[in-house]
Design a protein around this motif. Sequence first.
Motif, PDB file in Angstrom:
ATOM      1  N   TRP A 531       0.823  -1.197   0.000  1.00 36.08           N
ATOM      2  CA  TRP A 531       0.000   0.000   0.000  1.00 36.08           C
ATOM      3  C   TRP A 531       0.861   1.251   0.000  1.00 36.08           C
ATOM      4  N   ARG A 532       0.482   2.230  -0.852  1.00 39.55           N
ATOM      5  CA  ARG A 532       1.302   3.403  -1.099  1.00 39.55           C
ATOM      6  C   ARG A 532       1.542   4.243   0.144  1.00 39.55           C
ATOM      7  N   GLU A 533       0.498   4.462   0.970  1.00 37.33           N
ATOM      8  CA  GLU A 533       0.623   5.401   2.076  1.00 37.33           C
ATOM      9  C   GLU A 533       1.633   4.950   3.131  1.00 37.33           C
ATOM     10  N   ASP A 534       1.924   3.677   3.203  1.00 38.26           N
ATOM     11  CA  ASP A 534       2.923   3.167   4.144  1.00 38.26           C
ATOM     12  C   ASP A 534       3.876   2.237   3.404  1.00 38.26           C
ATOM     13  N   LEU A 535       4.257   2.648   2.201  1.00 41.49           N
ATOM     14  CA  LEU A 535       5.004   1.761   1.308  1.00 41.49           C
ATOM     15  C   LEU A 535       6.363   1.371   1.874  1.00 41.49           C
ATOM     16  N   ALA A 536       7.049   2.301   2.529  1.00 42.48           N
ATOM     17  CA  ALA A 536       8.372   1.962   3.071  1.00 42.48           C
ATOM     18  C   ALA A 536       8.284   0.804   4.049  1.00 42.48           C
ATOM     19  N   ARG A 537       7.295   0.865   4.945  1.00 37.27           N
ATOM     20  CA  ARG A 537       7.121  -0.242   5.895  1.00 37.27           C
ATOM     21  C   ARG A 537       6.758  -1.533   5.161  1.00 37.27           C
ATOM     22  N   HIS A 538       5.874  -1.454   4.197  1.00 31.70           N
ATOM     23  CA  HIS A 538       5.423  -2.657   3.491  1.00 31.70           C
ATOM     24  C   HIS A 538       6.541  -3.286   2.668  1.00 31.70           C
ATOM     25  N   PHE A 585       8.243   7.787  -2.588  1.00 32.77           N
ATOM     26  CA  PHE A 585       7.657   6.988  -3.663  1.00 32.77           C
ATOM     27  C   PHE A 585       7.327   7.954  -4.797  1.00 32.77           C
ATOM     28  N   LEU A 586       7.958   7.759  -5.966  1.00 29.15           N
ATOM     29  CA  LEU A 586       7.790   8.680  -7.077  1.00 29.15           C
ATOM     30  C   LEU A 586       6.675   8.272  -8.025  1.00 29.15           C
ATOM     31  N   GLY A 587       6.341   6.993  -8.062  1.00 29.19           N
ATOM     32  CA  GLY A 587       5.234   6.584  -8.917  1.00 29.19           C
ATOM     33  C   GLY A 587       5.434   5.231  -9.537  1.00 29.19           C
ATOM     34  N   VAL A 588       4.425   4.807 -10.306  1.00 26.86           N
ATOM     35  CA  VAL A 588       4.446   3.523 -11.005  1.00 26.86           C
ATOM     36  C   VAL A 588       5.174   3.698 -12.323  1.00 26.86           C
ATOM     37  N   ARG A 589       6.048   2.772 -12.627  1.00 29.25           N
ATOM     38  CA  ARG A 589       6.852   2.859 -13.847  1.00 29.25           C
ATOM     39  C   ARG A 589       6.313   1.961 -14.953  1.00 29.25           C
ATOM     40  N   GLN A 590       5.797   0.769 -14.598  1.00 33.12           N
ATOM     41  CA  GLN A 590       5.389  -0.181 -15.628  1.00 33.12           C
ATOM     42  C   GLN A 590       4.327  -1.133 -15.096  1.00 33.12           C
ATOM     43  N   GLN A 628       6.715  -2.408 -12.046  1.00 34.46           N
ATOM     44  CA  GLN A 628       7.869  -1.579 -11.704  1.00 34.46           C
ATOM     45  C   GLN A 628       7.414  -0.307 -11.009  1.00 34.46           C
ATOM     46  N   ILE A 629       8.171   0.095  -9.981  1.00 38.01           N
ATOM     47  CA  ILE A 629       7.913   1.355  -9.296  1.00 38.01           C
ATOM     48  C   ILE A 629       9.219   2.137  -9.187  1.00 38.01           C
ATOM     49  N   GLU A 630       9.069   3.443  -9.012  1.00 42.27           N
ATOM     50  CA  GLU A 630      10.225   4.327  -8.925  1.00 42.27           C
ATOM     51  C   GLU A 630      10.305   4.884  -7.498  1.00 42.27           C
ATOM     52  N   ILE A 631      11.461   4.708  -6.874  1.00 41.72           N
ATOM     53  CA  ILE A 631      11.681   5.084  -5.475  1.00 41.72           C
ATOM     54  C   ILE A 631      12.909   5.990  -5.398  1.00 41.72           C
ATOM     55  N   CYS A 766      25.363   9.731   2.890  1.00 39.27           N
ATOM     56  CA  CYS A 766      25.077   9.177   1.555  1.00 39.27           C
ATOM     57  C   CYS A 766      24.066  10.050   0.821  1.00 39.27           C
ATOM     58  N   GLU A 767      24.206  10.171  -0.482  1.00 42.49           N
ATOM     59  CA  GLU A 767      23.288  10.958  -1.293  1.00 42.49           C
ATOM     60  C   GLU A 767      22.057  10.128  -1.658  1.00 42.49           C
ATOM     61  N   SER A 768      20.946  10.830  -1.858  1.00 45.03           N
ATOM     62  CA  SER A 768      19.735  10.159  -2.320  1.00 45.03           C
ATOM     63  C   SER A 768      19.820   9.904  -3.815  1.00 45.03           C
ATOM     64  N   ARG A 769      19.140   8.848  -4.238  1.00 45.81           N
ATOM     65  CA  ARG A 769      19.199   8.455  -5.644  1.00 45.81           C
ATOM     66  C   ARG A 769      17.857   7.867  -6.045  1.00 45.81           C
ATOM     67  N   THR A 770      17.473   8.084  -7.303  1.00 48.02           N
ATOM     68  CA  THR A 770      16.243   7.492  -7.826  1.00 48.02           C
ATOM     69  C   THR A 770      16.547   6.110  -8.380  1.00 48.02           C
ATOM     70  N   VAL A 771      15.739   5.139  -7.929  1.00 48.98           N
ATOM     71  CA  VAL A 771      15.964   3.741  -8.286  1.00 48.98           C
ATOM     72  C   VAL A 771      14.665   3.154  -8.810  1.00 48.98           C
ATOM     73  N   VAL A 772      14.751   2.359  -9.876  1.00 48.09           N
ATOM     74  CA  VAL A 772      13.597   1.658 -10.426  1.00 48.09           C
ATOM     75  C   VAL A 772      13.636   0.217  -9.920  1.00 48.09           C
ATOM     76  N   PHE A 773      12.573  -0.163  -9.159  1.00 52.16           N
ATOM     77  CA  PHE A 773      12.462  -1.528  -8.640  1.00 52.16           C
ATOM     78  C   PHE A 773      11.673  -2.371  -9.636  1.00 52.16           C
ATOM     79  N   ALA A 774      12.165  -3.574  -9.911  1.00 49.43           N
ATOM     80  CA  ALA A 774      11.461  -4.484 -10.822  1.00 49.43           C
ATOM     81  C   ALA A 774      11.282  -5.835 -10.157  1.00 49.43           C
TER      82      ALA A 774
END
Length: 774
Positions: A531-538, A585-590, A628-631, A766-774
């Motif tokens: 679930w998006r609203e608590d995605l980090a925990r999930h 959470f930046l959004g859905v990629r695919q 795929q989601i973008e984090i 550490c710097e933040s970075r955008t990552v695509v999870f698949a």
Amino acid sequence: MMETPTTASYWVQRLGRRLNGRKSQLLDSCRSRHYCTITEEHHHQYPYHRVPSPQPQDLSRVKTNEHGQLQCRGCDQITYLLRWAEAERRKDANHKGTSPKRIIHNSYIELDSCARMSNCDACQVARRALLLDQITGRDAERLRDTDNQSPVQVALDVRPGCDSLLVSIDSESGVPLFSATVVLSQKPCLAVGKKTKGPSTPSRLRPNFEELRQVVNNCHNNHQCSSRYRWNSRNPSWLLQILANGKVRVIPGPDRLVDYVVLSYSWGDPAAMPAEEWARIKGASTKTVNGVPVAERTNPFSRSILPETMQDAIAITQELGYEYIWIDNVCIPKGTDWDTEASLMHEVYGNAAFTLLASSSTKATERMLHDRLAWLQEPKHCKLRNHFLYNTQKPLHEVRLDPPASQRAWTLQEERLSPRILYWTGQRWYWSCPEHQTVESSPFDLPSPVSASEEQSWSPPQRFLDVCRIGDFQSIDQEWLDIVEAYTRRDLAHSADRFLAISGLAVRFLEAKMDGGDKTRVSEQYISGLWREDLARHLSWSVASAVDPRGSHQEVAPSWSWASLPLCVNTKMRHAFKQSPHFQFLGVRQFSSDYTPVTASTNLGQQVVSNPRLRSKLAEQHGRAIKQIEIRGRFRRFISEKSRAVSWEDIEWKRGERVGFNFEEFPGQDLHSRNRNDGRIVSKDAHGGEVVGQLDYVLPAGDNHGDKKGSHSVALGDGEETELMCLELGELAMLLLQRNPGPEETWRRVGVCIGYEQRKGFFYGCESRTVVFA
């Protein structure tokens, strides 16, 4: 020289013979007055099992004890344990502990015969305890299996304020086969159970429908379950109508809501039954022509053609005065849109009069209704050495977890979406609604002794519905984590149903998260079981121990979703968690390739806006199609480039139950290691603490590299741990990631680290970075 009547030795021998003869007469007289044995005549009265062959020790002979009750020789062992407890308490008034086990009978069959034929009071209680503890009818039959008999043993569990007699039957190797608890009390007491009317023995072989009808009617007439939890006024698309003379027929759900019962049961494991038996279960489904059930089902037909579990469910429903029942295999006709029906389960179960959960059967071809052998004799007071013996009521949470139906994935949402549930076990029924829980009882039942910690470790099955109804969003999120933990442990006949079997719960979750009174949109989003609203925990779920990658469902769900795991895996979803401020959470990629999104410009999209029911269903279908989601978050290597690989045995430290690490042999060095058995992985900085992670998969023994074209590609090969990167989820939580092959940079999940107290500053700087999870 021959002894003569005048010699002293002659008279001594004669007196001895007379004394021995008198002793024998006294013993025979005592036996005739106080003891009885099992005879061939008794065997003919109870022909359903054979009389056991003679045992080395006859424990079934009974006498009248000091309380005027029959007590066999085996029960002398119980009396011995009671004396032992008295002696221990004289030494220490607060003594607690468990005695060694003592044999009271050489087999269950001998115990059964002693209880029924010799009428030993304590053996009746022990026999009833063992039978009541068996959830399914098959387990009760296993007790009486003449080819697999072992001694019946007892141990005394001594606790301040509550002593218990632990009855058990172990295998030859000492593995417990059956166990039960008998509560001891120094005062006679009655539990909340009601005494049944009518003749004792014959009536108790049947379920107590009179008491059950009172319980069900009381709930419908006096509780607020319907007004609070009934979802709407719609019936299922199809119902099974119960007619006279053993007939039934499939009918369309009437326009007005009717009282109907829902059956929740296990179809069984097709691999564990003959092909013709599985074909019979599948053959119970309703066929269609042009989307309409065939006439053989819409016209009255005999319910005897249905599998036995369904037949008995219909009989129970009819006995309780209901005319309609919903059974998935019959009431979801072939050719029906299965996705649509699965997502409407919150309506089917939420609107039902109650759900009948077939805990007594292991598969659809087994009976639900069995002779209640535990009640062959009317319960009565039983007293040994100033202690009354009472049978216990098995706690509901154990009844929920034990039966085969609880191992089936589909039954989880069937239970959690049902406001009222009737659990049907082999020897008694249990009723559970939001306002009341009760059990078919006798006047001499007592609740099982449960500690406060055990009482708090489980919640009633309706808790999910309750928190959804009142809008407790924090509790709703926690309930979902509990649901997933329970769900991943269960089995599915078809892995493609991974999301379908939980879709009704997802839709109900979405409905609970509606924005106030605006029924056209929700702030929440379903993301492949998360679930998006608590995605980090999930995202921070973990496996209890790394699993074999064979059976991975990454063709069904992406690597970062728990749904990608093999079936029947223990997961950990709940832990102390505080989201990192750097996580986004930046959004859905695919989406999956076969998914077509619905837009507001289409006719279907316009219907979604005006139809909340359709909106929720499509939102769930949309969510399970995400691949795929973008984090965005703080990102770094998990293992430094100069780290040295060491064996797990060289750094693991054990002292009794304490387990940790010892790095003193490697001072001033960066280290890393993997446990090849359970998937634990550790990374240590030269002058800092260690970070311990848990990999999701471990390669089978002898397969060091895996098949990169097959399912083994989800597991790390030798040396690949040095390539791992990690992304911060919470203050003490991170994902372990490996880059996917290919020109586009995407990452797959391989594990997680939770609670690295020895290295709290792991992501500092550490710097933040955008990552695509698949």
